[in-house]
Design a protein around this motif. Structure first.
Motif, PDB file in Angstrom:
ATOM      1  N   TYR A  28      -5.174   5.498  -6.302  1.00 13.22           N
ATOM      2  CA  TYR A  28      -4.630   4.673  -5.214  1.00 13.22           C
ATOM      3  C   TYR A  28      -5.684   3.679  -4.742  1.00 13.22           C
ATOM      4  O   TYR A  28      -5.426   2.486  -4.578  1.00 13.22           O
ATOM      5  CB  TYR A  28      -4.167   5.573  -4.066  1.00 13.22           C
ATOM      6  N   LYS A  29      -6.914   4.179  -4.578  1.00 12.68           N
ATOM      7  CA  LYS A  29      -8.003   3.316  -4.107  1.00 12.68           C
ATOM      8  C   LYS A  29      -8.307   2.219  -5.129  1.00 12.68           C
ATOM      9  O   LYS A  29      -8.625   1.084  -4.763  1.00 12.68           O
ATOM     10  CB  LYS A  29      -9.271   4.149  -3.863  1.00 12.68           C
ATOM     11  N   GLN A  63      -5.679  -0.400  -4.920  1.00 14.70           N
ATOM     12  CA  GLN A  63      -5.847  -1.144  -3.662  1.00 14.70           C
ATOM     13  C   GLN A  63      -7.105  -2.010  -3.671  1.00 14.70           C
ATOM     14  O   GLN A  63      -7.309  -2.820  -2.779  1.00 14.70           O
ATOM     15  CB  GLN A  63      -5.974  -0.159  -2.481  1.00 14.70           C
ATOM     16  N   SER A  86     -13.234   2.594   1.925  1.00 14.41           N
ATOM     17  CA  SER A  86     -12.683   3.104   3.173  1.00 14.41           C
ATOM     18  C   SER A  86     -12.335   4.579   2.955  1.00 14.41           C
ATOM     19  O   SER A  86     -11.972   4.977   1.846  1.00 14.41           O
ATOM     20  CB  SER A  86     -11.422   2.326   3.558  1.00 14.41           C
ATOM     21  N   ASP A  87     -12.472   5.362   3.969  1.00 11.01           N
ATOM     22  CA  ASP A  87     -12.165   6.791   3.900  1.00 11.01           C
ATOM     23  C   ASP A  87     -13.096   7.578   2.992  1.00 11.01           C
ATOM     24  O   ASP A  87     -12.850   8.740   2.698  1.00 11.01           O
ATOM     25  CB  ASP A  87     -10.716   7.034   3.420  1.00 11.01           C
ATOM     26  N   ASP A 135      -9.943  -0.957  -2.980  1.00  7.54           N
ATOM     27  CA  ASP A 135     -10.604  -0.597  -1.730  1.00  7.54           C
ATOM     28  C   ASP A 135     -11.186   0.791  -1.937  1.00  7.54           C
ATOM     29  O   ASP A 135     -10.566   1.795  -1.652  1.00  7.54           O
ATOM     30  CB  ASP A 135      -9.559  -0.587  -0.596  1.00  7.54           C
ATOM     31  N   LEU A 136     -12.393   0.816  -2.515  1.00  6.55           N
ATOM     32  CA  LEU A 136     -12.955   2.110  -2.889  1.00  6.55           C
ATOM     33  C   LEU A 136     -13.676   2.793  -1.738  1.00  6.55           C
ATOM     34  O   LEU A 136     -13.904   3.988  -1.763  1.00  6.55           O
ATOM     35  CB  LEU A 136     -13.920   1.932  -4.057  1.00  6.55           C
ATOM     36  N   ASN A 183       0.823  -1.218   0.000  1.00  5.24           N
ATOM     37  CA  ASN A 183       0.000   0.000   0.000  1.00  5.24           C
ATOM     38  C   ASN A 183       0.858   1.268   0.000  1.00  5.24           C
ATOM     39  O   ASN A 183       0.521   2.254  -0.637  1.00  5.24           O
ATOM     40  CB  ASN A 183      -0.998  -0.001   1.164  1.00  5.24           C
ATOM     41  N   MET A 238      -5.840   9.996  -4.950  1.00  6.08           N
ATOM     42  CA  MET A 238      -6.617   9.164  -4.032  1.00  6.08           C
ATOM     43  C   MET A 238      -7.474   8.144  -4.796  1.00  6.08           C
ATOM     44  O   MET A 238      -7.555   6.983  -4.417  1.00  6.08           O
ATOM     45  CB  MET A 238      -7.511  10.041  -3.139  1.00  6.08           C
TER      46      MET A 238
END
Lengths: 269, 176
Positions: free
Chosen positions: B132-133, B136, B141-142, B138-139, B105, B129
């Protein structure tokens, strides 16, 4: 600073305008490479930084407000200064000779020479009643090759107390905010940020004051304490003391609203 | 007994331009490190591995990937060793040799930032961002923080670009 921390950028320019220093943005500046460049490719990091040195006007100081950019630019300049090969590389890459006399200054270096007591006429709103803890993050830490350069411990405290605020002593002022780990390892950063903010609260502070945009953002987005205190940009507070009325554009951009505190102290309407 | 790479220290010293043979393992670096508790091998131990030639172990460690280069350790080091520069060197060797990256990550984030600089000459935070998501996978989180930052206009929709973009792009082409 042009986007995520526009309020820092604008308030810094506003403050310098109030004390009759005109800041001009370096035309066509590019990113210094940030942490990511030197993490994966030192040569690329060096070149990204030197582009800005090459386009800087040779006869004017290059004022930098981001602590991390300051370090990257100063380090690239220092390395080139002591290495003829890097000077050739600079000339070949940018078509201009390396300027050994270019002054790269963080804005602290300008502030340290200002006698704030003599500015009493300019101080429209003394910061009386504002209890803060100074948060430098990693900005005063430097690599060994730069350890003998002048440092600025206590600058936030001395300036802001001369403007009427009360600085409180604490132990978390130079603890790193986590920088990019705030994105890549958020679960590890939240406890660290929480501890910093909690220490501020336990010290009795109304707010943290920082001179780094990234610290400000990380402290705001990663803290999940029920009770929080705001983190203000140093430049915002300086501008407030000078009686600015532009703050209406700055404080709505904070994730932890500082307006109840500043209203209570009569620093904003 | 494990075989040691006696050239490793020289290799890292050449890359980092740091005399890490000065280290006497006082552990000041690790005890002051804000992130040592999440590192499998802490800064002083990475230096020890480099000194003694434990190349494989050092290149597999998460320590260098979790070092953010805040310089707290190098400010405190009684022997004035530029420890973050050592971490940079170890990490860069691992990248060059296509090693398995212990903190993917972190690497994905650096790549997202560098791609943005390559594309615009500056960082476009929203796109960094998003990309990066995506990498990852991982759309979500955050998402709340992202939306709050958008609402506060802390993330510009459009990227700010350098005019002389080829100047920046060519730095990357040479690097790759």
């Amino acid at each position: 600073m042009k986007t995520s921390a526009k309020e820092n950028n604008e308030s810094l320019k506003e403050f310098f305008k109030k004390i009759n220093i005109n800041l001009v943005e370096l035309p066509d500046w590019s990113c210094c490479g940030s942490s990511s460049a030197h993490c994966v490719d030192s040569e690329l990091a060096h070149d990204l930084a030197t582009r800005n040195l090459a386009i800087a006007p040779p006869d004017k100081p290059l004022l930098v407000s981001c602590p991390s950019c300051t370090l990257r630019l100063k380090q690239a300049h220092l390395h080139t200064l002591h290495d003829p090969e890097l000077q050739n590389r600079f000339h070949e890459k940018w078509g201009v000779p390396f300027n050994p006399n270019l002054k790269i200054v963080h804005y602290f270096e300008l502030l340290k020479d200002i006698d704030f007591h003599s500015l009493s006429k300019e101080i429209k709103k003394p910061l009386n009643g504002l209890k803060f803890v100074p948060y430098y993050g990693c900005m005063l830490a430097r690599p060994p090759e730069m350890r003998h350069a002048e440092n600025y411990h206590n600058l936030l405290e001395s300036i802001l107390t001369s403007l009427g605020a009360t600085a409180l002593d604490w132990g978390s002022g130079s603890r790193c905010c986590g920088t990019f780990l705030s994105v890549a390892k958020p679960d590890a950063i939240t406890p660290i940020v929480n501890e910093i903010i909690q220490n501020g609260i336990d010290t009795g502070a109304d707010c943290l004051i920082t001179a780094c945009s990234m610290c400000q953002l990380n402290l705001e987005i990663r803290c999940n304490l029920k009770q929080q205190i705001p983190t203000l940009h140093f430049s915002e507070v300086l501008s407030l003391a000078m009686g600015t009325n532009k703050y209406k554009r700055w404080f709505p951009r904070h994730l932890v609203d500082p307006t109840p505190l500043l209203t209570r102290l009569g620093l904003i309407d | 007994m494990k075989s040691c790479d006696t050239n490793f220290a020289k290799e890292v010293m050449a890359l980092s331009k740091t005399t890490l043979t000065r280290c006497f393992s006082c552990m000041t670096c690790s005890s002051g490190c804000q992130f040592q508790h999440i590192m499998d091998v802490k800064p002083h131990a990475i230096i020890r591995m480099v000194q003694t030639g434990f190349r494989e172990e050092a290149l597999q460690a998460s320590g260098p990937w979790l070092c953010v280069g805040c310089n707290t350790c190098s400010t405190n080091c009684p022997n004035a060793i530029d420890i973050p520069a050592v971490m940079d060197a170890v990490r860069q060797i691992a990248i060059k040799e296509n090693r398995r990256i212990p903190e993917p990550n972190v690497n994905n984030f650096h790549n997202a930032v560098l791609n943005s600089i390559k594309r615009y000459g500056r960082t476009h935070k929203l796109e960094i961002m998003m990309r990066y998501k995506l990498v990852q996978r991982d759309l979500f989180s955050d998402m709340d923080i992202g939306l709050r930052m958008l609402a506060k206009r802390k993330l510009d929709l459009r990227a700010s670009k350098v005019k002389e973009l080829p100047e920046v792009k060519k730095l990357f082409n040479k690097a790759s």
